[in-house]
Design a protein around this motif. Structure first.
Motif, mmCIF file in Angstrom:
data_model
loop_
_atom_site.group_PDB
_atom_site.id
_atom_site.type_symbol
_atom_site.label_atom_id
_atom_site.label_comp_id
_atom_site.label_asym_id
_atom_site.label_seq_id
_atom_site.Cartn_x
_atom_site.Cartn_y
_atom_site.Cartn_z
ATOM 1 N N THR A 1 99.960 -8.688 21.771
ATOM 2 C CA THR A 1 100.149 -8.256 23.077
ATOM 3 C C THR A 1 101.172 -9.101 23.719
ATOM 4 O OG1 THR A 1 97.600 -8.565 23.534
ATOM 5 C CG2 THR A 1 99.164 -8.337 25.414
ATOM 6 N N LEU A 2 101.926 -8.737 24.340
ATOM 7 C CA LEU A 2 103.266 -9.192 25.978
ATOM 8 C C LEU A 2 102.689 -9.696 26.624
ATOM 9 C CD1 LEU A 2 106.016 -6.777 23.858
ATOM 10 C CD2 LEU A 2 105.079 -9.477 23.230
ATOM 11 N N ILE A 3 102.902 -10.612 27.162
ATOM 12 C CA ILE A 3 102.530 -10.791 28.989
ATOM 13 C C ILE A 3 104.081 -11.255 29.431
ATOM 14 C CG2 ILE A 3 100.624 -10.731 28.821
ATOM 15 C CD1 ILE A 3 100.588 -13.835 28.865
ATOM 16 N N GLN A 4 103.970 -10.990 30.481
ATOM 17 C CA GLN A 4 105.072 -11.798 31.091
ATOM 18 C C GLN A 4 105.078 -12.667 32.340
ATOM 19 O OE1 GLN A 4 106.577 -9.695 34.696
ATOM 20 N NE2 GLN A 4 109.406 -11.218 34.984
ATOM 21 N N GLY A 5 105.633 -13.743 32.193
ATOM 22 C CA GLY A 5 104.201 -14.721 32.978
ATOM 23 C C GLY A 5 105.921 -16.537 33.284
ATOM 24 N N SER A 6 105.581 -17.691 33.311
ATOM 25 C CA SER A 6 106.340 -18.472 33.338
ATOM 26 C C SER A 6 105.949 -19.200 32.518
ATOM 27 C CB SER A 6 107.471 -18.786 35.478
ATOM 28 O OG SER A 6 108.015 -19.947 34.723
ATOM 29 N N LEU A 7 106.461 -20.257 31.616
ATOM 30 C CA LEU A 7 105.838 -21.843 31.643
ATOM 31 C C LEU A 7 105.899 -22.764 32.341
ATOM 32 C CD1 LEU A 7 108.107 -22.112 28.288
ATOM 33 C CD2 LEU A 7 105.851 -22.483 28.141
ATOM 34 N N THR A 8 106.723 -23.172 33.537
ATOM 35 C CA THR A 8 106.107 -23.548 34.727
ATOM 36 C C THR A 8 105.692 -24.026 35.473
ATOM 37 O OG1 THR A 8 108.434 -22.478 35.929
ATOM 38 C CG2 THR A 8 108.659 -23.968 34.434
ATOM 39 N N LEU A 9 104.454 -22.377 34.656
ATOM 40 C CA LEU A 9 103.112 -21.964 35.858
ATOM 41 C C LEU A 9 101.595 -21.999 35.030
ATOM 42 C CD1 LEU A 9 104.619 -19.322 37.957
ATOM 43 C CD2 LEU A 9 103.881 -21.277 38.290
ATOM 44 N N ARG A 10 100.817 -22.424 35.504
ATOM 45 C CA ARG A 10 99.575 -22.855 34.353
ATOM 46 C C ARG A 10 99.555 -21.297 34.438
ATOM 47 N NH1 ARG A 10 95.933 -28.243 35.096
ATOM 48 N NH2 ARG A 10 97.799 -29.951 34.806
ATOM 49 N N ASP A 11 98.413 -20.790 33.681
ATOM 50 C CA ASP A 11 98.925 -19.363 33.073
ATOM 51 C C ASP A 11 97.071 -19.168 32.459
ATOM 52 O OD1 ASP A 11 98.143 -16.563 32.391
ATOM 53 O OD2 ASP A 11 100.528 -16.838 32.484
ATOM 54 N N ASP A 12 96.184 -19.041 32.998
ATOM 55 C CA ASP A 12 94.953 -19.307 32.005
ATOM 56 C C ASP A 12 94.880 -18.069 31.436
ATOM 57 O OD1 ASP A 12 93.341 -21.495 33.483
ATOM 58 O OD2 ASP A 12 92.497 -19.392 34.787
ATOM 59 N N ARG A 13 95.872 -17.472 30.748
ATOM 60 C CA ARG A 13 95.514 -16.034 30.276
ATOM 61 C C ARG A 13 95.984 -16.809 28.732
ATOM 62 N NH1 ARG A 13 99.908 -12.253 32.856
ATOM 63 N NH2 ARG A 13 101.520 -14.139 33.005
ATOM 64 N N LEU A 14 96.697 -18.333 28.684
ATOM 65 C CA LEU A 14 97.277 -19.079 27.106
ATOM 66 C C LEU A 14 96.365 -20.072 26.896
ATOM 67 C CD1 LEU A 14 101.020 -19.767 29.190
ATOM 68 C CD2 LEU A 14 100.069 -17.865 28.146
ATOM 69 N N SER A 15 95.049 -19.329 27.533
ATOM 70 C CA SER A 15 93.792 -20.818 26.950
ATOM 71 C C SER A 15 93.123 -20.028 25.883
ATOM 72 C CB SER A 15 92.940 -21.091 28.266
ATOM 73 O OG SER A 15 93.800 -21.197 29.174
ATOM 74 N N GLY A 16 92.956 -20.359 24.768
ATOM 75 C CA GLY A 16 91.536 -20.344 23.176
ATOM 76 C C GLY A 16 92.815 -20.092 21.860
ATOM 77 N N PHE A 17 94.162 -20.244 22.737
ATOM 78 C CA PHE A 17 94.607 -19.663 21.249
ATOM 79 C C PHE A 17 94.950 -21.386 20.751
ATOM 80 C CE2 PHE A 17 96.235 -16.470 24.013
ATOM 81 C CZ PHE A 17 96.157 -15.180 23.069
ATOM 82 N N ASP A 18 95.039 -21.172 19.117
ATOM 83 C CA ASP A 18 94.871 -21.597 17.925
ATOM 84 C C ASP A 18 95.805 -22.771 18.043
ATOM 85 O OD1 ASP A 18 92.596 -21.192 17.210
ATOM 86 O OD2 ASP A 18 93.193 -19.986 15.467
ATOM 87 N N ALA A 19 97.340 -21.999 18.389
ATOM 88 C CA ALA A 19 98.275 -22.136 18.305
ATOM 89 C C ALA A 19 99.640 -21.983 19.396
ATOM 90 C CB ALA A 19 99.413 -22.777 17.521
ATOM 91 N N ALA A 20 100.920 -22.765 20.054
ATOM 92 C CA ALA A 20 102.038 -22.137 20.647
ATOM 93 C C ALA A 20 102.955 -22.805 19.893
ATOM 94 C CB ALA A 20 101.705 -23.136 21.861
#
Ligand code: SAH
Length: 482
Positions: free
Chosen positions: A348-367
């Protein structure tokens, strides 16, 4: 514009096979820069000589120069001089030989041939010394004659244009590559636009000999019009030349002469980019079985080069790419063929910014953050850390960024400039260590740092990587923190 190459090798007329130009025929080709003619004044078993004549189309060249804002004029001295245009003609007329390919007599491609190359009018800013410095390390001896500007008026002095003769023992493809790279570099000013394609070509033609040339950095800088980002790219790749034999980039297989070609006996040198080394290093860390990683988010995924490598690993069953740039994401989506049914569920691809907290990034093993942080203003890095380590808080975070110290190795990179125009900072090793230690302590991670690319004894590696591993059990269990 003209050069000739003569040889007295045994069965000298085999030269025709290596160049894929029949000695008994005159070969003509219309090029964007003018009309090229290849012909042989002599082709016997004892001696063979081939000439390349380029009659530039001055009107067209002037028009192109104006299009690129370079002025230019019809009454230009250039038409008589060897240099970048002759290099273009070599590329177009002898493309297969340049790439070390021929249809017949392939066994002679790697043989050292006694050669005499003469370039009757070589423009060279640095004079004979510069020509010697460029060609002698490659094993040529150089002879010069500077004809008087006007034989009737000796007081005018000698011409700045030199008649150059190079002699040596070289494989024929090597001679052509040397000329194609060094003639324009010596000329010192290129009129046409320079971009990624020229970097690609320079690295392909230069390969090992350019990587090891004592004037490597200067030659690269002259060839690439001193554009820092292109120079950095070329030097990164030449540096990586011996680090790895594999690369995903296929060499340009286009064959100007048409027809099937047999590969040369000796494999072509393939140069991985430093960037490929980084991507592979990240992929390898994430794929270590002991880490048990099956889901990964690639932050600042750009054109999806890391995503492509992750997709190739079946162990990663859930992959998310995030970038701030919507147009970039659209291109990436297409490039990675994410509409394929086997990929739709997994990637999946999403648009977002690293400087904002973003719930969509939760629940992954690694970044992973591959060459991303240096694109952000330093005062925003705390926000990035809070979002990645505090909010998303995966088990493992892998991050790479340039090592600024290494820029000194690339003499051609003007001091104090960054490798890419969009970089907001580049850290030395100590700054990287300080920041990664602080982030790890603040967010309860352990951190390990590794070099990426070949290390210089004083300046360290070209790129640096940090691997963060979550230590807090509470967060490890719940996948949440902060
Ligand atoms: N990781 C990719 C791209 C690196 S270039 C690779 O290694 O090939 C840096 C990328 O970071 C760009 O694609 C840029 O759009 C993205 N980027 C810059 N600022 C960002 C931000 N605040 N949030 C998310 N992505 C950002």
């Amino acid at each position: 514009m003209f050069f000739s190459l003569a040889t007295t090798a045994p069965q000298a007329a085999d030269l025709g096979y290596l160049l894929q130009k029949h000695p008994e025929r005159v070969f003509r080709k219309s090029l964007s820069v003018g009309e090229a003619t290849v012909f042989y004044p002599e082709a016997t078993d004892d001696r063979c000589e081939v000439c390349l004549l380029l009659e530039p189309d001055s009107v067209k060249l002037a028009r192109d120069a104006m299009k690129h804002g370079n002025g230019g004029g019809y009454a230009d001295a250039k038409p008589y001089l060897a240099g970048s245009l002759l290099s273009v003609a070599i590329g177009r007329c002898f493309n297969s030989a340049l790439g070390g390919r021929a249809k017949e007599k392939t066994e002679r491609l790697t043989e050292d041939w006694p050669v005499t190359v003469s370039v009757p009018a070589l423009p060279c800013r640095g004079g004979p010394d510069a020509v010697r410095a460029a060609f002698e390390p490659l094993g040529y001896s150089c002879d010069f004659a500077a004809p008087p500007l006007d034989p009737e008026r000796p007081e005018w002095g000698d011409s700045a244009v030199h008649q150059v003769t190079l002699t040596g023992r070289q494989p024929i493809p090597a001679v052509l590559n040397h000329l194609a790279v060094l003639l324009p570099a010596l000329e010192g000013d290129r009129h046409h636009f320079i971009g990624d394609a020229e970097v690609e070509q320079l690295v392909r033609r230069g390969g090992e000999w350019l990587a090891e040339h004592p004037l490597r950095d200067k030659l690269v800088a002259f060839s690439l019009k001193r554009k820092p980002s292109l120079i950095a790219e070329a030097l990164e790749r030449l540096d990586a030349a011996f680090a790895d034999e594999s690369t995903e980039e296929e060499p340009d297989a286009s064959n100007e002469e048409g027809g099937e070609v047999a590969p040369a006996k000796q494999p072509r040198v393939r140069l991985p980019k430093l960037h490929t080394l980084r991507l592979d290093a990240i992929r390898d860390v994430l794929a270590e079985p002991a880490r048990g990683i099956s889901s990964v988010v690639d932050l600042g995924c750009g054109e999806g080069k890391l995503l492509r490598k992750l997709i190739a690993e079946p162990r990663f069953t859930r992959i998310l790419g995030m970038d701030v740039s919507a147009p970039q994401l659209a291109r990436t989506e297409e490039r990675l063929k994410l509409d394929r049914s086997d990929r739709r569920e997994r990637v999946t691809l999403i648009q977002g910014s690293l400087t904002l907290r973003d719930d969509r990034l939760s629940g992954f093993d690694a970044a992973a953050l591959c060459e991303v942080i240096e694109h952000l203003d330093p005062h925003r890095l705390d926000l990035v850390a809070a979002s990645v380590f505090g909010c998303a808080a995966p088990k493992v975070v892998v991050l790479t960024t340039p090592n600024r110290e290494y820029n000194a190795v690339w003499e051609a990179l003007p001091a104090g400039t960054f490798r890419h125009a969009d970089h907001r900072f580049e850290w030395d090793r100590a700054e990287f260590a300080a920041w990664t230690d602080a982030v790890a302590a603040r967010h309860r991670y352990a951190v390990e740092r590794r070099p990426v690319g070949e290390e210089h004894p004083d300046h360290g590696p070209p790129s640096q990587m940090a691997i963060f591993t979550k230590t807090s059990t509470r967060a490890a269990e719940t996948g949440e923190d902060g």
